[in-house]
Design an enzyme around this catalytic site. Structure first.
Site, mmCIF file in Angstrom:
data_model
loop_
_atom_site.group_PDB
_atom_site.id
_atom_site.type_symbol
_atom_site.label_atom_id
_atom_site.label_comp_id
_atom_site.label_asym_id
_atom_site.label_seq_id
_atom_site.Cartn_x
_atom_site.Cartn_y
_atom_site.Cartn_z
ATOM 1 N N LYS A 92 -3.837 -0.510 -8.475
ATOM 2 C CA LYS A 92 -3.683 -1.870 -8.798
ATOM 3 C C LYS A 92 -4.507 -2.250 -10.006
ATOM 4 O O LYS A 92 -5.520 -1.784 -10.345
ATOM 5 C CB LYS A 92 -4.569 -2.412 -7.559
ATOM 6 C CG LYS A 92 -4.809 -3.879 -7.845
ATOM 7 C CD LYS A 92 -3.695 -4.934 -7.573
ATOM 8 C CE LYS A 92 -3.844 -6.108 -7.665
ATOM 9 N NZ LYS A 92 -2.475 -6.811 -7.670
ATOM 10 N N ASP B 27 -1.069 4.459 -6.468
ATOM 11 C CA ASP B 27 0.376 4.176 -5.866
ATOM 12 C C ASP B 27 1.265 5.274 -6.678
ATOM 13 O O ASP B 27 2.422 5.555 -6.101
ATOM 14 C CB ASP B 27 0.622 2.827 -6.494
ATOM 15 C CG ASP B 27 0.167 1.891 -5.696
ATOM 16 O OD1 ASP B 27 0.904 1.209 -4.812
ATOM 17 O OD2 ASP B 27 -1.041 1.581 -6.040
ATOM 18 N N GLY C 58 0.724 -1.225 0.074
ATOM 19 C CA GLY C 58 0.120 -0.054 0.062
ATOM 20 C C GLY C 58 0.750 1.277 -0.003
ATOM 21 O O GLY C 58 1.842 1.222 0.881
ATOM 22 N N ALA C 59 0.913 2.269 -0.844
ATOM 23 C CA ALA C 59 1.367 3.326 -1.128
ATOM 24 C C ALA C 59 1.945 3.989 0.089
ATOM 25 O O ALA C 59 3.112 4.134 0.244
ATOM 26 C CB ALA C 59 0.960 4.186 -2.244
ATOM 27 N N ARG D 279 10.213 -1.915 -4.872
ATOM 28 C CA ARG D 279 8.769 -1.740 -5.796
ATOM 29 C C ARG D 279 8.677 -0.615 -6.367
ATOM 30 O O ARG D 279 8.589 0.552 -6.091
ATOM 31 C CB ARG D 279 7.379 -1.930 -4.991
ATOM 32 C CG ARG D 279 7.274 -3.056 -4.268
ATOM 33 C CD ARG D 279 5.879 -3.507 -3.945
ATOM 34 N NE ARG D 279 5.000 -3.798 -5.137
ATOM 35 C CZ ARG D 279 3.773 -3.677 -4.890
ATOM 36 N NH1 ARG D 279 3.183 -3.632 -3.672
ATOM 37 N NH2 ARG D 279 3.098 -4.191 -5.878
#
Length: 380
Positions: free
Chosen positions: A264, A253, A65-66, A98
């Site tokens: 997502k 994100d 999760g950002a 990521r």
């Protein structure tokens, strides 16, 4: 260094298990994560003793999760500083864990800047480590505060767009307390509506291939007593055509300078459906998700994940049968296309909600103005 697991017994309710926390046991400081790959079957904490363990936790989505990745990245730099590891090496590894979520690199760089500044002032590694931890904790607090403000702005926008309450909201992936220092982003708006008695139904996309909606959003909705219903991702069109969706709420994100949103995978189709059916499509994200240095969606690097996440079905406590640790659902050797994110252009987005306010319509100029104002407020 190897991670350690700690199980919580029945005497500890789920709401008392934070997604992330810093602890200082006698053997040295650690970062403790709620392992999200094990939810909802069991609540297990993952103990990271160095940055490399945290990098692995980020890559495997134990922490995700950002906004929370930004907080985790900052704590990871603090962990390296506190334990005497090479801070620059740790920061580089963490920032690259990521590539799509910009919050991760923002958190890492903020902590590293605090470390360098303190070291330049005092030349004392212990003081520099303390300053780095203070920066990480401050980011953690700011994210929790941002969550509260986003929830309020988001509910006000829903009430403006959909007067009368009784909102039926569709969401995708997971955007609650599991991805935030507070109660989340898009989920926090739905939760605020629930508490105000204005949420009629939360529609939860299961979010293939890793089921973050089914495993995590449903978990959070259930423990908050929300009225929710789970659906397969490809059933969303049926909901829209039946007139059962009043608004779509999703997180992000990375938001490019032109307003393109990376989120997502599966988000873009929802935006297309929402536009066709004249349903508001709302993105909720903190200002740290805005990336003025990335001009447009085409410039965002989209993370490609392993094919076995598609060709195998993985769930906690399922017997291992496939190469990736799950049950095979496709013939051996099947190639899979598995981007972690897709890109939604600004013309499909009704509004972007941040802690500093709402941008609608979504334009490069409006986003640049909001980003500049947020920098003035924070002193950045």
């Amino acid at each position: 260094m190897a991670d350690q697991y700690a199980h919580h017994g029945e005497d500890k309710p789920p709401t008392d298990v934070p997604a992330i926390r810093w602890e200082e046991p006698p053997e040295g400081p650690v970062l403790v994560l709620l392992d999200q790959t094990r939810l909802p079957v069991e609540e297990v904490e993952l103990v990271c003793t160095d940055a490399s363990a945290l990098v692995e936790a980020i890559r495997t989505l134990a922490v995700r999760g950002a906004p929370l990745l930004g907080v985790a990245g900052a704590y990871g730099v603090a962990l390296a500083a506190a334990r005497g590891f090479d801070v620059d090496e740790a920061a580089t590894a963490l920032a690259g864990a990521r590539p799509t979520a910009v919050n991760l690199s923002v958190g890492v760089e903020r902590a590293r800047a605090a470390y360098r500044a303190a070291l330049a002032d005092s030349a004392d590694p212990q003081q520099a480590a303390a300053a780095t931890l203070a920066a990480a904790r401050q980011l953690h607090r700011e994210d929790a505060e941002a969550s509260v403000r986003m929830a309020r702005h988001g509910l006000a926008l829903l009430d403006e767009l959909l007067p009368g309450g009784g909102h039926r909201v569709l969401t995708h992936c997971n955007t609650g307390a599991l991805v935030s220092g507070g109660e989340g982003t898009a989920f926090a708006v739905a939760l605020e509506a629930h508490r105000a008695g204005q949420l009629r139904r939360l529609w939860v996309d299961e979010t293939r291939p890793l089921l973050q909606g089914a495993r995590l959003t449903a978990y959070e909705a259930a423990r908050n007593g929300m009225a929710y219903t789970l659906l397969t991702d490809n059933a969303a069109g049926s909901l829209f055509s039946a007139g059962e969706v009043d608004a779509v709420l999703v997180g992000a994100d990375r938001i490019a300078a032109d307003g393109s949103v990376a989120n997502k995978v599966g988000t873009y189709p929802l935006a297309v459906l929402a536009r066709y059916h004249h349903v508001p499509f709302i993105v909720v994200a903190p200002v740290t998700t805005l990336d003025p240095h990335t001009p447009d969606g085409a410039s965002i690097e989209v993370e490609q994940r392993p094919g076995y996440e598609v060709t195998e079905f993985s769930a906690p406590q399922v017997p291992v049968m496939g190469a990736g640790g799950g049950v095979a659902v496709a013939p051996l050797g099947t190639q899979a296309y598995n981007p972690a994110f897709d890109l939604t252009p600004p013309e499909l987005i009704t509004a972007i909600v941040t802690e500093e306010g709402v941008v609608s319509p979504v334009t490069a100029e409006a986003l640049a103005d909001l980003y500049a104002r947020s920098r003035q407020v924070s002193g950045g």
